[in-house]
Each structure stands twice: as C-alpha cells, then as structure tokens.
Enzyme design. Structure first.
Site, PDB file in Angstrom:
ATOM      1  CG  ASP A 197       9.508  13.067 -17.298  1.00  0.00           C
ATOM      2  OD1 ASP A 197       8.477  12.613 -17.478  1.00  0.00           O
ATOM      3  OD2 ASP A 197       9.859  14.212 -17.664  1.00  0.00           O
ATOM      4  CG  HIS A 271       6.041  15.015 -17.472  1.00  0.00           C
ATOM      5  ND1 HIS A 271       6.575  14.250 -18.291  1.00  0.00           N
ATOM      6  CD2 HIS A 271       5.329  16.122 -17.657  1.00  0.00           C
ATOM      7  CE1 HIS A 271       6.182  14.971 -19.266  1.00  0.00           C
ATOM      8  NE2 HIS A 271       5.450  16.034 -19.193  1.00  0.00           N
ATOM      9  CD  GLU A 348       4.317  17.592 -22.610  1.00  0.00           C
ATOM     10  OE1 GLU A 348       4.383  17.567 -23.678  1.00  0.00           O
ATOM     11  OE2 GLU A 348       4.895  16.650 -21.958  1.00  0.00           O
TER      12      GLU A 348
END
Length: 628
Positions: A197, A271, A348
């Site tokens: 991440d 990410h 995202e």
C-alpha cells in the site's frame, strides 16, 4: 417419576451449559455422562494422511491443559482414545470440511471425509475441553472432563476469511503466525494478506530489490494516522520491515497445516506510493521526491466518495514499463502462494494525474475511450491477463466492475452490498465484505471510550450480517470476510482487541446455517469464548458491555436513553457528580436531563458484577447526540 424427570432436565441443562461453541455447529445433541482425558489417553488415527492433524491436536491440547497426549495409528480395539477416522465412503452431507464428533464415557470419535474436516472436528473438541484458571506455568492443572455429545457439522460458505493489513504497520512473522492460529480455531479458512500500500511494501521481489530496500521503510512517526508531519529533507527511513521469500514460504506452510489458504494482495494501480518511492518512473508525474508515506494527509476527501490526491500514488496505465514490472512482481508472487487467487486491489484509484498525462490521453484516443475512468478498466484487464498467465485467478475490490473485466474475475464487495449484487448479476463470483458489517478496524463502542476512527461497527451488527442478498443466485456468493485495516493498529495486542469479539461473530455468520444463528443464544457462547481467550492470553474488547447513550430534544427539553448491547445487562447511572455503582439509580426508562452543567456517568453490571467501562458525558456532548 417426576423426580427422575427433573433430574434428567437438570443433567441435560448442565451438559448444555458445558457446550458453548463458536461457531455454532449444524447439530448439537448433548448425551449423558462425560469422557475424562487423562495422561493415559491417546490420540489415534486410521489413515496416514490424518497423522498431522493428530499431532497438531496433541500440541494444542498440551498448550491448553496439563496433558501431553501421544498420537499413533489406531489399534484394533481402541480404548480411552480420541479417534480420528476418515470415511471409506464419502458422506455427501459433510463435504470436504464437515465432520461428525461423538463423545461418550468410552472416548471421542471424529469422522470426516477429508483431513480438513478432521481438523475442524478437533477445533470443536478443544472448545469442549472446559476452561480452567491456568497455573503459573500457563497450563491447566487437573484432568479434564469432555461432555458427552453428538455433533454433526459443516460450513455454510466455502470462503470464510479475515484480512490483515501489514502495510500501514508491519507485523513480524511470529505475530502473523499467531494471528493465523487464532483464525484457524474459529474454522476460518482464508487469510487475506494485504502486503502493499502507500505506507509500505512488505514482500521481497528478488527481481525488483528496491521495492523492499526503499519501499519497505518510512520515517518514524507517532500520533494519529493522516495527521502526522511530512518527512523532513534527509530524514532517515527507519520504521518498517518486510517478509523475505523464505518467510513467506514458512507462513504459507504454517497456514496450510491449519487449513488456511493465504490470498496475497498487491494493491494497484492506486495505493502504490511505496512502489513509486522505489520506482518513480512508473507514475505519470515521475516525481523522484515521493517517499513512503508515514501517515501524513496526502488526500482530500469530500464526504461523498470522491477525493483528490495531493501526491501521485498511481501507476501509469499507458506505460508498458508498468506492465513489465507487474509481470515480474506477479511471477514471483504466484510462485510463493499455492492458493488459486491473487488479489490486485483496484480500489480508490485517483485519476487526476491520468487526465493531465499526454501518454494517457493518447492511449484513450487510440482505444476510443471517452472517459478517463475507462483507463482503469483497461489497466485491470491487462493485470488480469498477467495474473491468469501465472495460473491464478484474478480477484479485486468492487471498483474493478468499473472496467470490462472478464466474468472469471472474482469481486470483493466492500462499498456496501451493492457491488456484490451487481457482480453476481453479471456472473461474477463474489466475496462479501461490506464495510457496514465487516470492517473490524472501526470503533466498536462509544466514541469517547475507543481510539478515534471515522466510523463505528458494533458486535451485534457484525452478527446480523447476511452475506446472501435476497434475489441473488446464492452459488455466486463464495462467502465473506472481515477486514482489519491497521492505520491505527500498531501492535498485535491491539489487532486482537479490534478483531475479537467481532470475528467470533463473523465466524458464525460464515460457518453456521442461517436458521441456527440467534443473537440471544450467541451471548453465553460469546462469554465462554472470552474465558477461553483469557486462559489463552488472547486480547479482546469488552466494548459490548459498555453503556449505549442516545438523547432526544423536544420543546428545548433534553431526554436521555440508556441501553446495552447484550441482553440482561443492568445499567446504573448518576447525574449528580457521584460515581455510579450497583447501589446507584438503575436505568429503567428515559430520563429528563435537568438544566445546568450536569454530567452523566453510567456503568453496567451483569449477574451482579461490574461489566463495562464507565461512560462519562457532559451536557454539551449529550446535546450533540440529540435527534431533533
């Protein structure tokens, strides 16, 4: 006759009280009597492939009791044994993971079609062993009686998982293995390992050494995640760590012995800040100043699901070097994890940098794309082909539906149930993990008592989770999982605190038939698990015992309501600056809050004993909670 009948009822009631299992089996029939485990008891098995399950049971019993039992092949006439036997003719009802357990004064017999079923039968047996106060050595000190019982059991879902995020905080190998141990005892069979991440790259990729030499480390920071200071020029990145490939192999083998499949996640194309800190050429911005994020605010969130990244953390979908790099990553990941799935994230992903990038615009024109969002679909399709080429199934968060991924892609629905419903309707397999029921990093009690997180998720809500929505082909729902994101979870002890008891509830959601689930019936079994956790040294939260406070206001008059999550909990309170206890005012109905600078204090009791934490709220806070 009446006396004998009453004695029979009492015996049955005591037997049932001893049988408090999580998750609840399909069928539990208490029987008269018990089986006594002694030093002379042996663990026997009928087939060589069961030897490892027998050896594991021996080790687990030694950890839980004062007994170290020998395991060996079964004799012709077993006496005083725990017998593990594989059925010569498969029992269709049990499937691969089901079992039958029969305990009587003569011994215990666990029968299954496969060693996995035997393993789950032994985990049930361990819960039948009574919980006693451990001696200073940590072991129980007396022979143990196992209640006589007949159990038939098998899981509702094939996917019963928990995700652990090790990017935001690195958890050493030993911690991960302990966590896996705890999940296996709950008959969970999938460990989703979130390995990469923005805040750290945790898996060694030998062909790309900077992923760990750079991407696994960040500057040390304390304080609330998302509010920490930026790295200073020249500041050393000393916080972090990663798993070598040998570490990975060891953890995979450890999980396999406990019938847990590990699903690795490489979270892309968003990410990816840790990856870009190591290889900045893979982004659109080519920003060589990007560092592994230590928990600073690097995005603006607008509350409606939209956001803006202040630092580029996204791979460039128009750069062939990106796909060549990912091919190297997934080649090595696929070789390390024998399970069928690789999770490639897809969540995202901010597309603002793509909108401004000439290469991305050229790719859109070439492919006839009208919207920048279509670039993610293009990217994920390319990634899916790479993963499939390694002999693995592609799995991603529900955002992958925004692109034209193939029907063979499996969807993990986290933004509520909607994505999972849509995916199932379009022929995708689905794992349900909606944040509204399964995000176990959320606060689990009153916000004034819990470490601050932006959302809450109560134990009862977890228990009420139903993974199969109405009107959906149930065969498309593989199962579900809980997700533990670790922005605010720096240690294993706190990971356990957040995981339990909510994962005890989720384990029952994933294993137990829907018609066998009952919140009131879960409570005594929950409390039995708490006693077991105390004896085993496993941390857990007692937030379910805390008071629940709500208020209303009408005609400028404030009214206070108190409640408790667990039925049968007594609530005592004060509004006069005294410390409440069992001799204070007991809550029974809504309370008019007097004028002035009053403070509510409330505590809970169960069975005459203190249960939850004291909740203290001043009038201003009570007013904030009021619903007009």
């Amino acid at each position: 006759m009446r006396f004998l009948f009453l004695v029979g009822l009492l015996v049955a009631s005591l037997a049932q009280a001893q049988i408090q299992l999580v998750p609840q089996p399909v069928s539990v029939q208490p029987q008269p009597g018990h089986f006594t485990l002694t030093k002379a008891t042996t663990i026997t098995y009928t087939k060589p492939e069961s030897a490892s399950v027998a050896a594991m049971l021996s080790r687990q019993l030694a950890e839980q009791t004062s007994l170290t039992l020998t395991s060996r092949p079964a004799a012709a006439a077993p006496v005083n044994t725990i017998l593990l036997t594989l059925t010569p003719t498969p029992d269709a009802k049990l499937g691969r993971e089901g079992y039958r357990l029969s305990s009587s004064p003569k011994g215990v017999v666990i029968t299954a079609n496969q060693p996995a079923g035997l393993f789950y039968g032994t985990q049930t047996l361990l819960q039948l062993v009574p919980t006693e106060q451990p001696a200073p050595t940590g072991r129980m000190t007396q022979p143990t009686n196992v209640p006589a019982v007949q159990i038939i059991d098998y899981p509702r879902f094939g996917w019963r998982g928990v995700m652990l995020d090790v990017s935001r905080h690195f958890f050493p190998k030993a911690d991960v293995m302990r966590y896996i141990d705890e999940l296996a005892r709950l008959k969970l069979n999938t460990f989703h390992w979130h390995l990469t991440d923005d805040n750290g790259w945790r898996i060694e990729i030998k062909s790309l050494p900077r992923l760990t030499s750079v991407g696994a480390w960040r500057v040390p920071r304390d304080g609330h995640f998302g509010e920490r200071p930026n790295p200073k020029p020249g500041e050393a990145a000393t916080y972090g760590g990663f798993y070598t490939q040998d570490d990975i192999r060891e953890v995979v083998k450890y999980a396999q012995a406990r019938n847990i499949t590990i699903v690795p996640e490489i979270d892309i194309p968003g990410h990816s800040m840790a990856m870009l800190a190591a290889y900045p050429n893979l982004s659109c911005s080519k920003d060589t100043s990007v560092r592994v994020n230590p928990g600073t605010q690097f995005a603006e969130w607008y509350g409606n699901g939209t956001f803006k990244m202040l630092i580029d953390n996204t791979l460039n979908p128009s750069d062939e070097a990106v796909y060549a790099t990912l091919d190297k990553v997934f080649t090595e990941v696929a070789a390390l994890f024998p399970g069928p799935y690789i999770h490639a994230g897809g969540d995202e992903c901010y597309k603002g940098y793509w909108e401004k990038d000439p290469g991305c615009q050229a790719l859109m024109q070439k492919e006839g794309m009208k919207h920048v969002e279509q670039l993610q679909g293009y990217f994920m399709k390319r990634v899916e082909k790479i993963i499939n080429a390694k002999g693995k199934k592609f799995l991603g968060w529900d955002e992958i539906l925004e692109g034209d991924v193939s029907p063979s892609a499996t969807v993990m629905s986290w933004r509520g149930m909607k994505g999972g419903i849509e995916a199932a309707q379009h022929g995708h397999d689905v794992v349900m993990t909606p944040s509204t029921f399964a995000y176990i990093d959320y606060m689990q009690g009153d916000p004034t008592l819990e470490p601050r997180i932006y959302a809450s998720l109560r134990l009862k809500t977890c228990y009420e989770f139903e993974p199969v929505p109405p009107g959906i082909d149930s065969t498309r729902i593989l199962g579900g999982q809980g997700n533990l994101w670790t922005e605010q979870i720096p240690t294993l002890a706190h990971a356990e605190y957040m995981t339990y008891p909510r994962t005890w509830a989720l384990s029952e959601v994933f294993w137990t038939p829907r018609n066998r689930r009952d919140w009131a019936g879960f409570i005594p079994r929950l409390e039995a698990q708490m006693r077991r956790a105390d004896a085993a040294g496993v941390n857990y939260a007692r937030a379910a015992y805390d008071p629940i406070v709500s208020t209303t206001i009408a005609d400028n008059k404030l009214t206070l309501m108190l409640d408790a999550e667990l039925p049968g909990t007594d609530i005592f309170y004060s509004l006069d600056d005294t410390v409440p206890g069992r001799y204070s005012q007991r809550y029974s109905q809504p309370i008019p809050v007097p004028e002035g600078d009053v403070t509510l204090r409330a505590v809970t009791y169960r069975n005459g004993q203190p249960a939850g934490r004291m909740l203290t709220l001043k009038r201003d806070e009570l007013l904030k909670r009021a619903k007009k």
